[in-house]
Scaffold this active site. Structure first.
Site, mmCIF file in Angstrom:
data_model
loop_
_atom_site.group_PDB
_atom_site.id
_atom_site.type_symbol
_atom_site.label_atom_id
_atom_site.label_comp_id
_atom_site.label_asym_id
_atom_site.label_seq_id
_atom_site.Cartn_x
_atom_site.Cartn_y
_atom_site.Cartn_z
ATOM 1 N N CYS A 2 -6.927 35.754 23.697
ATOM 2 C CA CYS A 2 -6.963 37.212 23.763
ATOM 3 C C CYS A 2 -7.680 37.680 25.021
ATOM 4 C CB CYS A 2 -7.715 37.773 22.559
ATOM 5 S SG CYS A 2 -7.066 37.203 21.003
ATOM 6 N N ARG A 28 -3.436 35.155 30.634
ATOM 7 C CA ARG A 28 -4.098 34.407 29.573
ATOM 8 C C ARG A 28 -3.136 34.092 28.420
ATOM 9 N NH1 ARG A 28 -9.775 35.143 29.755
ATOM 10 N NH2 ARG A 28 -10.017 35.111 27.499
ATOM 11 N N TRP A 74 -3.601 37.074 21.260
ATOM 12 C CA TRP A 74 -2.925 35.782 21.154
ATOM 13 C C TRP A 74 -3.234 35.287 19.746
ATOM 14 C CZ3 TRP A 74 -3.874 30.420 20.817
ATOM 15 C CH2 TRP A 74 -2.817 29.624 21.252
ATOM 16 N N ASN A 100 -12.093 38.988 20.712
ATOM 17 C CA ASN A 100 -11.552 37.711 21.184
ATOM 18 C C ASN A 100 -12.389 36.627 20.520
ATOM 19 O OD1 ASN A 100 -10.774 35.477 22.631
ATOM 20 N ND2 ASN A 100 -11.604 36.179 24.592
ATOM 21 N N GLY A 101 -11.746 35.624 19.899
ATOM 22 C CA GLY A 101 -12.499 34.549 19.251
ATOM 23 C C GLY A 101 -12.096 34.412 17.798
ATOM 24 N N GLU A 475 -1.171 8.313 29.096
ATOM 25 C CA GLU A 475 -1.332 9.717 29.476
ATOM 26 C C GLU A 475 -1.840 9.832 30.921
ATOM 27 O OE1 GLU A 475 -0.366 12.436 28.479
ATOM 28 O OE2 GLU A 475 -1.705 13.917 29.363
ATOM 29 N N LYS A 479 0.277 11.940 33.684
ATOM 30 C CA LYS A 479 -0.290 13.077 34.428
ATOM 31 C C LYS A 479 -0.198 12.794 35.919
ATOM 32 C CE LYS A 479 -0.617 15.209 32.122
ATOM 33 N NZ LYS A 479 -0.366 15.891 30.902
ATOM 34 N N GLU A 482 3.507 12.978 37.249
ATOM 35 C CA GLU A 482 4.202 14.271 37.204
ATOM 36 C C GLU A 482 3.697 15.250 38.250
ATOM 37 O OE1 GLU A 482 2.114 15.940 33.122
ATOM 38 O OE2 GLU A 482 4.031 16.801 33.680
ATOM 39 N N HIS A 498 3.079 -9.664 30.014
ATOM 40 C CA HIS A 498 4.434 -9.868 29.479
ATOM 41 C C HIS A 498 5.477 -9.259 30.406
ATOM 42 C CE1 HIS A 498 2.741 -11.550 25.875
ATOM 43 N NE2 HIS A 498 1.946 -10.492 25.766
ATOM 44 N N LYS A 597 7.510 24.024 31.385
ATOM 45 C CA LYS A 597 6.402 23.988 30.428
ATOM 46 C C LYS A 597 6.911 23.748 29.011
ATOM 47 C CE LYS A 597 2.122 24.277 29.191
ATOM 48 N NZ LYS A 597 1.385 23.016 29.414
HETATM 49 C C1 F6R Z 1 3.189 16.626 30.314
HETATM 50 C C2 F6R Z 1 3.695 17.570 29.342
HETATM 51 C C3 F6R Z 1 4.892 17.208 28.538
HETATM 52 C C4 F6R Z 1 4.794 17.805 27.124
HETATM 53 C C5 F6R Z 1 6.121 17.577 26.351
HETATM 54 C C6 F6R Z 1 6.016 18.059 24.927
HETATM 55 O O1 F6R Z 1 2.064 17.106 30.986
HETATM 56 O O2 F6R Z 1 3.171 18.648 29.214
HETATM 57 O O3 F6R Z 1 5.066 15.834 28.493
HETATM 58 O O4 F6R Z 1 3.735 17.185 26.458
HETATM 59 O O5 F6R Z 1 7.151 18.255 27.017
HETATM 60 O O6 F6R Z 1 5.699 19.419 24.884
HETATM 61 P P1 F6R Z 1 5.111 20.076 23.556
HETATM 62 O O7 F6R Z 1 3.754 19.493 23.337
HETATM 63 O O8 F6R Z 1 5.083 21.550 23.849
HETATM 64 O O9 F6R Z 1 6.046 19.713 22.453
#
Ligand code: F6R
Length: 602
Positions: A2, A28, A74, A100-101, A475, A479, A482, A498, A597
């Site tokens: 929020c 936000r 939010w 907010n919170g 992970e 990261k 990407e 292996h 995203k």
């Molecule tokens: C990597 C990333 C993606 C998401 C994937 C699933 O940084 O963000 O690998 O984790 O697309 O997305 P959600 O979690 O929204 O289902």
């Protein structure tokens, strides 16, 4: 998350100032918006959806006021709707409040107020505040005392701003949610973040937890929690307008990495009982402990799911994580008392939704672990647990991964509680977690920058770890690849020999994640020696318990903590490595090529 804006001292343009503040807070993330202004009486407009919906409402039904408050919501308690949008009021419309919170004790307060005859019109936790204030006004307290008394009844996290009919003042306070005071020449502002009012003033006071502020047309006063007046420092903001939505950070990803302590506090808020040493997740109270668990998820969320499955197995519950995109190709047998858990930040990932639907089609009970209230996963699953990270804007998931790990840890303790000692130890370390993440964020940069300088021209980058640290290795590599566009792979450390070991040369740094002194951690030492013997530079990401630095070329340190949480701290180091390397290579960090995203196609 929020956003709050408030303004006093610009009577001819109050509504415009509030709308412009809300527009600066859009970054936000929000799902509804509203404002309240005062002209003796209070006048309110609020609408679900985009800010344009609110603007249209105001065009249809204009309003004016000499001061006011505004909010972008939010959702946390109750879906996005006009009723749940802020500001909230008491029944007579004498008090309007934005928040907010999360107010943790709202249900007890609501029960008490309803027993006294109050009628609630929203699902929100916030609505208890105007009703409480109104009850103190009825008891004869003045507006300022009513605000203070109402706030003293609240537990949880909050930034609050309130106005009262007939009173030329805005009352506000904060506890674990941000609130900044803007000091103009003849006008004063409040914002969840500086961008909300930056075009009117650069002079700001960052309010501390427990402090309150009263804004009036002729001045402002900050007070401590005991009501004594304070003389806070006024800072002058130097940022340019371009940076403001990122609170001064160069990228949303970096901002979100640094938001992790706050996001984790929010995730844990009201879910730990330190005295009993227990975990209490209200959303899960109707869920029977499952006999077996299947996870479905994609990308980063899949790595969190691997961690969750590992923890369930340790707690004695058979559990397996599946890539959602593969799940529906051959749905595994679903037995009675089996729970299928979809882990998804957005709640809209097509592969995950399709896997959850396939599981439901086979008779499974489903649970969504998600960040977004009102998302498809939240609506379609039988149960939902929110990770409460606040909106994530950078394409690369960072703070939501940490909140997923913590949420899944809470989930396991709720559904398969350990012996007193296991749960108690976890509860204690969860209380220290935000502080430990903060200390990684405070101390990491010099080592990470040195490492980036040293390793930037490498051919490829490998990440290894065992046990809890295997998902973190995956992970870390995801990261890194990407956002840097460099070749990176993650492996459970035991898998190296292996096949992948064939790729190891002196030009392929290996990041080895080793925390604690468990058997998996000890075995990773052997894998480190294997890659070192082949000339690869080794970067240890470690708490130092096994003195792994003695076998490493470089070290990224994390504080020592309870077993499973060391992995989360190590991951924060790897987030910073990926970010700094991508920045060094001048990549478009918040919008990496070819990625979105929210992936809404299968
Ligand atoms: C990597 C990333 C993606 C998401 C994937 C699933 O940084 O963000 O690998 O984790 O697309 O997305 P959600 O979690 O929204 O289902």
């Amino acid at each position: 998350m929020c956003g709050i804006i408030a303004c006093v001292g610009r009577p001819d343009e109050t509504v415009d100032v509030l709308l412009s503040g809300l527009s600066s807070l859009e970054y936000r993330g929000y799902d509804s918006a509203g404002i309240a202004v005062a002209n003796g009486a209070l006048d309110i407009r609020k609408r679900e959806g985009e800010l344009d919906n609110l603007r249209a409402e105001i065009e249809d039904r204009p309003l004016t006021g000499s001061f006011g408050i505004g909010h972008t919501r939010w959702s946390t308690h109750g879906p996005p709707s006009d009723e749940n949008a802020h500001p909230h009021t008491d029944a007579a419309g004498r008090v309007a409040v934005v928040h907010n919170g999360i107010i943790e004790n709202y249900q007890a307060l609501r029960d008490e107020l309803e027993a006294d005859g109050c009628e609630f019109v929203s699902d929100t936790d916030t609505e208890v505040v105007p009703h409480l204030m109104a009850s103190y006004l009825d008891d004869g307290y003045d507006a300022s005392e009513s605000f203070r008394k109402a706030v003293s009844r609240l537990t949880g996290s909050y930034a609050l701003a309130a106005i009262v009919a007939g009173e030329e003042a805005i009352f506000a306070t904060r506890q674990d949610s941000p609130l900044v005071l803007g000091v103009g020449d003849d006008s004063y502002f409040l914002g969840s973040d500086v961008p909300a009012f930056l075009k009117f003033t650069r002079d700001v006071v960052y309010l501390e937890n427990g402090q309150s502020v009263t804004l009036r047309p002729d001045g402002w006063e900050v007070t401590a929690s005991d009501g004594s007046a304070l003389d806070p420092t006024i800072h002058t903001v130097e940022w340019d307008a371009e940076q403001t939505g990122k609170s001064g950070y160069d990228h949303f990803m970096l901002k979100e990495i640094h938001e992790q302590p706050t996001a984790l506090r929010q995730c844990l808020s009201g879910r730990l009982d330190p005295l009993a040493g227990e975990v209490v997740v209200e959303e899960l109270s109707n869920l029977e402990p499952p006999e077996r668990v299947q996870f479905v998820a994609c990308g980063t969320s899949y790595h969190a799911a691997l961690y969750g499955a590992h923890r369930f197995r340790e707690a004695g519950v058979p559990a397996q994580a599946f890539l959602a995109s593969e799940y529906s190709t051959a749905v595994p047998p679903i037995e009675d008392d089996e729970l299928v858990i979809g882990v998804t930040q957005s709640g809209e990932t097509a592969d995950t939704l399709s896997a959850l639907r396939a599981a439901q089609g086979h008779g499974a009970e489903t649970l969504a672990v998600t960040n977004v209230v009102g998302s498809s996963a939240a609506r379609e699953c039988d149960h939902v647990m929110f990770i409460r990270s606040g909106p994530e804007i950078g394409v690369a998931a960072t703070k939501t991964f940490s909140s997923q790990l913590v949420s899944l840890s809470l989930l396991v303790e709720s559904l398969a509680p350990g012996t007193g000692t296991r749960t108690r130890a976890l509860v204690e370390s969860l209380r220290d977690l935000a502080g430990n993440v903060q200390s990684v964020l405070d101390d990491a940069l010099p080592s990470v920058e040195e490492l980036v300088d040293e390793l930037a021209d490498s051919e490829a980058y490998f990440f290894i770890g065992r046990g809890y640290n295997a998902p973190v290795a995956l992970e870390g590599a995801l990261k890194f690849k990407e956002i840097t566009y460099e070749h990176a792979e993650g492996f459970p450390a035991g898998e190296l020999k292996h096949g992948p070991l064939a790729l190891i040369t002196e030009d392929t740094p290996v990041f080895a994640v080793v925390t604690g002194d468990s058997v998996p951690a000890q075995k990773t030492l052997g894998n480190i020696k294997e890659v070192q013997a082949r000339g690869a530079p080794v970067v240890a990401v470690t708490d130092g318990v096994l003195e792994v630095e003695r076998f490493s070329d470089m070290v990224l340190e994390v504080p020592e903590t309870e077993g499973p949480l060391g992995s989360l701290l190590a991951n924060v180091q790897l987030q910073l490595v990926a970010y700094e390397m991508a920045d060094y290579l001048d990549r478009p960090i918040d919008k990496p090529r070819n990625l979105a995203k929210s992936v809404t196609v299968e």
